[in-house]
Design a protein around this motif. Structure first.
Motif, PDB file in Angstrom:
ATOM      1  N   ARG A  51       0.989  -1.364   0.351  1.00 59.44           N
ATOM      2  CA  ARG A  51       0.391   0.486  -0.163  1.00 59.44           C
ATOM      3  C   ARG A  51       0.702   1.290   0.427  1.00 59.44           C
ATOM      4  O   ARG A  51       0.293   2.424  -0.640  1.00 59.44           O
ATOM      5  N   HIS A  52       1.818   1.029   0.504  1.00 61.40           N
ATOM      6  CA  HIS A  52       2.421   2.620   1.060  1.00 61.40           C
ATOM      7  C   HIS A  52       3.556   2.576  -0.765  1.00 61.40           C
ATOM      8  O   HIS A  52       3.945   3.826  -0.664  1.00 61.40           O
ATOM      9  N   LEU A  53       3.084   1.984  -1.830  1.00 63.52           N
ATOM     10  CA  LEU A  53       3.728   2.239  -3.255  1.00 63.52           C
ATOM     11  C   LEU A  53       2.048   2.188  -4.066  1.00 63.52           C
ATOM     12  O   LEU A  53       2.731   2.940  -4.746  1.00 63.52           O
ATOM     13  N   TRP A  54       1.823   1.496  -3.487  1.00 69.80           N
ATOM     14  CA  TRP A  54       0.268   1.384  -4.259  1.00 69.80           C
ATOM     15  C   TRP A  54      -0.082   3.286  -5.038  1.00 69.80           C
ATOM     16  O   TRP A  54      -0.736   3.472  -5.653  1.00 69.80           O
ATOM     17  N   ILE A  55      -0.353   3.479  -3.035  1.00 67.74           N
ATOM     18  CA  ILE A  55      -0.937   5.149  -3.476  1.00 67.74           C
ATOM     19  C   ILE A  55       0.162   6.349  -4.712  1.00 67.74           C
ATOM     20  O   ILE A  55      -0.647   6.505  -4.896  1.00 67.74           O
ATOM     21  N   ARG A  56       0.967   5.608  -5.225  1.00 71.58           N
ATOM     22  CA  ARG A  56       1.644   6.331  -6.224  1.00 71.58           C
ATOM     23  C   ARG A  56       0.547   6.012  -7.489  1.00 71.58           C
ATOM     24  O   ARG A  56       0.947   6.688  -8.166  1.00 71.58           O
ATOM     25  N   SER A  57      -0.475   4.701  -7.342  1.00 77.24           N
ATOM     26  CA  SER A  57      -0.533   4.803  -8.831  1.00 77.24           C
ATOM     27  C   SER A  57      -1.942   5.146  -9.389  1.00 77.24           C
ATOM     28  O   SER A  57      -2.469   6.213  -8.554  1.00 77.24           O
ATOM     29  N   ARG A  58      -2.204   5.628 -10.244  1.00 81.04           N
ATOM     30  CA  ARG A  58      -2.633   6.949 -10.625  1.00 81.04           C
ATOM     31  C   ARG A  58      -4.827   6.843 -10.684  1.00 81.04           C
ATOM     32  O   ARG A  58      -5.335   7.269  -9.862  1.00 81.04           O
ATOM     33  N   ARG A  59      -4.763   5.269 -10.019  1.00 81.23           N
ATOM     34  CA  ARG A  59      -5.954   5.010  -9.643  1.00 81.23           C
ATOM     35  C   ARG A  59      -6.375   5.914  -8.371  1.00 81.23           C
ATOM     36  O   ARG A  59      -7.080   6.055  -7.738  1.00 81.23           O
ATOM     37  N   GLN A  60      -5.341   4.984  -7.628  1.00 82.81           N
ATOM     38  CA  GLN A  60      -5.312   5.544  -6.006  1.00 82.81           C
ATOM     39  C   GLN A  60      -5.243   6.847  -5.499  1.00 82.81           C
ATOM     40  O   GLN A  60      -5.647   7.344  -4.952  1.00 82.81           O
ATOM     41  N   HIS A  61      -4.145   7.740  -6.712  1.00 86.44           N
ATOM     42  CA  HIS A  61      -3.844   8.598  -6.243  1.00 86.44           C
ATOM     43  C   HIS A  61      -5.451   9.695  -7.355  1.00 86.44           C
ATOM     44  O   HIS A  61      -5.319  10.690  -6.176  1.00 86.44           O
ATOM     45  N   ALA A  62      -5.934   9.090  -7.384  1.00 88.49           N
ATOM     46  CA  ALA A  62      -7.254  10.243  -7.515  1.00 88.49           C
ATOM     47  C   ALA A  62      -8.045  10.502  -6.750  1.00 88.49           C
ATOM     48  O   ALA A  62      -8.898  11.398  -6.120  1.00 88.49           O
TER      49      ALA A  62
END
Length: 436
Positions: free
Chosen positions: A123-134
């Motif tokens: 999750r600490h890296l996942w939040i960089r993804s486009r969708r999670q970021h949005a």
RNA sequence: UCCUCAGUAGCUCAAUGGUAGAGCAUUCGGCUGUUAACCGAAGGGUUGCAGGUUCGAGUCCUGCCUGAGGAGCCA
């Protein structure tokens, strides 16, 4: 003169200029003597173009071999470009690699698909993804809108404690903590009782903070740690609660539509569903809700609380949030004011989000009569001493008052159209998951 | 706590009880407009753990662990 550093969000208004962008390599496509690095900087993603013939060989080779999520600062000229995702492209003139991700230990989240367990572990890296970021940007917009609504409507923010003494409610399971040597305290599950005190001091107040419930709920609607905003108003009734709840929701949805449309598009949210969120919201009684549910085949009987399936069934009938009021006293907390015309029901209201997202708001009018409150505390077998300060509020200038709580994560899940609340907060805390 | 499903390469998945495989990722090579780029090659495995059945188990059985979905619970 130094090259100005800009954010990707601003890139569209700097076309023709030579600028610097500091970020991370989101992805890299290459085709022999031309490479297309996608760079993100937290405000957006921009496609860059590096042509071998236009760059020193060492710079081109370094960029060509760069690994996903390496941090870098690129310099180049911005150019409007129809072929590029985003419409603006940067012609690379120079690159400074800040930290290169080693190929022996590459970035784990690839542009391909992944499973829930893997993504939650990262999750600490996942939040960089486009969708999670949005999603997290929309969450921020929702929180900002909530605060703006209350701040602009005469409410004072008064924070309430996270550590609370033993018996606040008596019904739900609480997280217990050691408080120094002997004392036990519990993580708050609501700031409401304290809100009632601050409302008598300030008139209209709200608290906004984390709440904790140790229920072993394992569904797409539950977190063990979640954020709640709770307004409370002196000299107010159930009708005031319904009016404020409706205004708040309409205000929040409108703000997200105004300011976060690109993010909603990234999430492929059906905007017409959000544009339909206008006052007035339908208002039905608990009695009517039970009739509707029974007609739809639910097993619910008068006197019972709604399950998740019941909430979904009810919300199906409406294109906007539905307000259900006057619940049986036995399914609500001890402090709810009875309906003067019908003592078996209380002046409480739940707001159910559309599309099956369930209860996003619960609240109502509180008991303001000293003797009745004492009676309720005794009926619920709650320790009277713990409520001495709460009873004081009914001794010294008691007035009718009312308020509600709105769950932020369920709101975000609804507005974003998500399957699960775990994606609505950066680091969700759930049954059996406390890391990262 | 209960019910159901799943666990195989770093990731996503396949493999009738009979030689463990593909795509992506990584490495090497090719490509001047790619859009989750593409093409060729290489490396990569204690099939969640412990037992059992069988000539033979990724596959069947038992227990355990982990995860997912749901129920209950949850102002």
């Amino acid at each position: 003169m130094a090259v100005p550093r800009i954010t990707i969000r601003e890139a569209g208004s700097h076309t023709g200029q030579t600028v610097e962008i500091a970020g991370w390599l989101y992805n890299l496509r290459k085709s022999g003597k031309i490479v297309f690095p996608l760079v993100r900087d937290g405000t957006g993603i921009i496609q860059c173009v590096a042509v071998k013939s236009a760059l020193p060989e060492a710079v081109f080779d370094e960029l060509k071999g760069l690994t996903q999520e390496s941090s870098l600062i690129v310099t180049g000229q911005l150019r409007a470009e129809e072929r590029a995702p985003g419409g603006v492209e940067l012609d690379v003139q120079g690159v400074q690699v800040v930290q290169r991700v080693p190929e022996s230990d590459p970035y784990p989240i690839t542009p391909k698909e992944h499973g829930v367990d893997f993504l939650m572990d990262h999750r600490h890296l996942w939040i960089r993804s486009r969708r999670q970021h949005a999603i997290l940007r929309i969450r921020h917009e929702i929180i900002r809108a909530i605060r703006d609504y209350f701040d602009c409507n005469g409410f004072t923010l008064v924070d309430t404690p996270i550590f609370t003494p033993a018996a606040c409610e008596g019904t739900t399971t609480l997280f217990e903590c050691n408080y120094f040597d002997d004392e036990k305290v519990y993580l708050t599950q609501s700031g409401q009782l304290y809100n009632e005190a601050t409302a008598m001091a300030f008139g209209k107040v709200y608290t906004f903070g984390p709440t904790f419930r140790a229920e072993k709920s394992k569904t797409r609607r539950h977190l063990t740690e979640f954020w709640m905003v709770e307004p409370e108003m002196a000299y107010a009734t159930l009708e005031d609660v319904k009016r404020v709840a409706e205004e708040l929701i309409v205000f929040v949805v409108r703000r997200v539509l105004e300011n976060r449309r690109p993010e909603l598009t990234t999430l492929e949210r059906d905007l017409s569903k959000l544009e339909a969120i206008q006052a007035p919201f339908p208002r039905i009684s608990y009695d009517e809700a039970v009739s509707r549910l029974q007609a739809k085949g639910s097993q619910i009987q008068w006197g019972g609380d709604f399950g998740g399936t019941d909430e979904t069934l009810l919300s199906e009938d409406f294109d906007r949030p539905v307000m259900v009021d006057r619940y049986p006293a036995q399914v609500k907390a001890f402090y709810f004011q009875p309906d003067p015309d019908r003592p078996d029901v209380v002046l409480g209201v739940d707001v159910l989000a559309p599309e099956g997202y369930g209860e996003i708001i619960g609240g109502g009018q509180r008991i303001h009569d000293y003797d009745l409150l004492v009676k309720r505390i005794e009926e619920h077998n709650l320790p009277r001493e713990a409520f001495d300060w709460y009873l004081d509020l009914r001794k010294y200038g008691s007035v009718p008052h009312a308020g509600f709580g709105m769950g932020v994560e369920r709101c975000v899940a609804w507005i974003c159209g998500l399957e699960h609340v775990r994606e609505t907060i950066a680091f969700p805390r759930m049954l059996y998951r406390t890391t990262p």
